[in-house]
Design a protein around this motif. Sequence first.
Motif: not given
Length: 653
Positions: A62-64, A68-70, A107-112, A130-132, A138-140, A277-279, A281-283
Amino acid sequence: MNDAIKFSSTVSAMTRGGILVVTIDNAPVNATSADVRSGLEKALVHAEATANVAGVVITGAGKTFIGGADIREFGKPAIGPTLPAVIEKIEKLSKPVVAALNGAALGGGLEVALACHYRVASSTAQVGLPEVKLGIVPGAGGTQRLPRLIGIPAALDLITSGRSAKTDEALSLGIIDEIAKADLVETAISAAQKLSGKQLRRTGELSIATNEAAEIERAAARILGRARGQKAPAEAVRLITSSNRPLTEGLADERATFLTLRDSREAAALRYVFFAERESSRVEGLEGIEPRPVKTIGICGLGLMGSGIAIVALAAGYTVIGLDQTAEAAEKGRERIVGLLERNLASGRLDQNGFEAQKARLSVTASDADLAPCDLVIEAVFDDLAVKIDLFRRLDKVIRPGAVLATNTSYLNPDEIAAATAYPERVLGMHFFSPAHVMRLLEIVRCARTAPDVLATGLAVAKKLRKLPVVAGVTEGFIGNRIFSAYRREAEFLLEDGALPHEIDAALEDYGFPMGLFAVYDMAGLEIAWARRKRQAAARDPATRYVGIADTLCEMGRFGQKAGRGWYAYPDGKRTIDPDVTAIIEAARTQKGITPRAFPKSEIQERMLKAMAAEGEALLAEGIAARPSDIDLVMINGYGFPAHKGGPMFART
Ligand code: T1G
């Protein structure tokens, strides 16, 4: 190519040219869930043990690459292997591991990726820690490996801002080694093949430049000054500036710090905001409702607000037709908009082609008829009911019945505007916050008769404008200004009860607001609220507590900073406590027979938060706001409420 090997439900691999190409497929953003971590670990063990595997490529479906960590796993019991353990396996593998960044590595993706021995990116990738922004560090390995690759100053900037870097910057900093010119995975495979059998550059083994002490000190001071009571940035500074110590020591300190912060109230608040923020726009009831297509947007009124809206509409790719009352006013508006485009060009936010393309999609006019091609018209004219009704009636005659009409009014009743038009169901409110090209928040006001697909259109346009939409019902001040009025009212009660403006402002700034209420009040000007209070005076219930101090200041012409004095004095433009205002407040207390008392900061904060939360509860009960988190998003993004406190509704829990 051999058949694919499935190491877990989200991690599979196939060997190509002697290289094990591992693909992470964990929609929607390839977060490093427990299944991903376990699949990655199994793939690495397999690569190490398989003689005809000369190296490894890790990439995302996909496009990512890896988002990051879940975050949804936070606060739940840990499931091994941990990300640091998998990352250590990558770095210590005897065979080359190449990261193929097919998209965001965050995040964890860049750490990998940092633990890999080489990093290739597609041109559309972005990298960041972007952890801050989630109240953690960052934890890894991010705070320990990034400085080893790009130096402490650059690592301080990226980690404490949480910003992303595009591939060009990532290449010049040294975060990535190559931008793929052809197929990304093929490029990564050939990089792995070239590294096979060679001495591998292990990031953790790199040394850190230590000749930048003065620059580091300045950067650290600047970051701590901006943190405004947040713990994560300060901890990130500590970990990064001490990263020139043995890797294992730094990693252990980082992990312990991450775990402590992850379980903090601040991190819980920021995670809440992330999902809120992701919620927003859900109406309810809009599922499956198609928005109406919008290509051309008309903007009526090309003042500060209208030109800001034009800028975001042009940036989003819309054609914009601006309308003002006269040809001169329209031309002035056009100059203001082009001036803002030129500023974007000068700052590098726009390149020359982008500037020309956006400018070419702008036209202005003083003739209503020229708005005929519009699919949506947003009015940002003078906030007077008669003016808006007259405009919408004129627009009814020139735009097609299916086009949407949006009012940007802050305080007028959009239902009254809609009722005066030929097609009320096509009317809604789009309440932008000034400056419209800066502020993300956009209140989408659902009028009594707004058709569902018109509301869906407002939300779709908001998303394309890269705004944060929050749906509000019709009430005076919608969500934000309604809560702000309650907040202001409580502050004025506190003045009568014994607190002074600077004490209240200090308490609010101590809580995390960038500016206290009275300082903001002076900056915005007292006359706007004064005019509204005078309009409402006749309807005011004499039984409700009313504080007349602001009226007294306005009657004295103390309209705020512009007038040189308001709640504060501004002798040399500098905000100064004014004994005259203290005297006015004391007189007001005496007049009401109030014996003043001192208020500790904590009590001021508590009363202000309670007042906002109570108004929020009322908005929920009245159905004006759909959920508490929408209210929090409005107060954070429109009124400076500190995000790391979660908002007035989160703060009361
Ligand atoms: N964990 C869980 N869910 C996530 C997620 C994450 N990291 N990122 C996104 N989602 C969900 C999101 O809630 C939404 O869900 C859907 O994915 C699409 O998101 C060890 C500990 C990657 C740039 O902070 O910046 O790594 O609403 O709408 O616009 O040091 O998502 O569909 O149900 O934003 O294409 C650090 C956060 C984590 C990056 C994609 N990483 N994510 O943007 O999609 S902490 C982050 C983003 C960490 C390590 C530490 C963006 C994106 P739903 P979206 P998008």
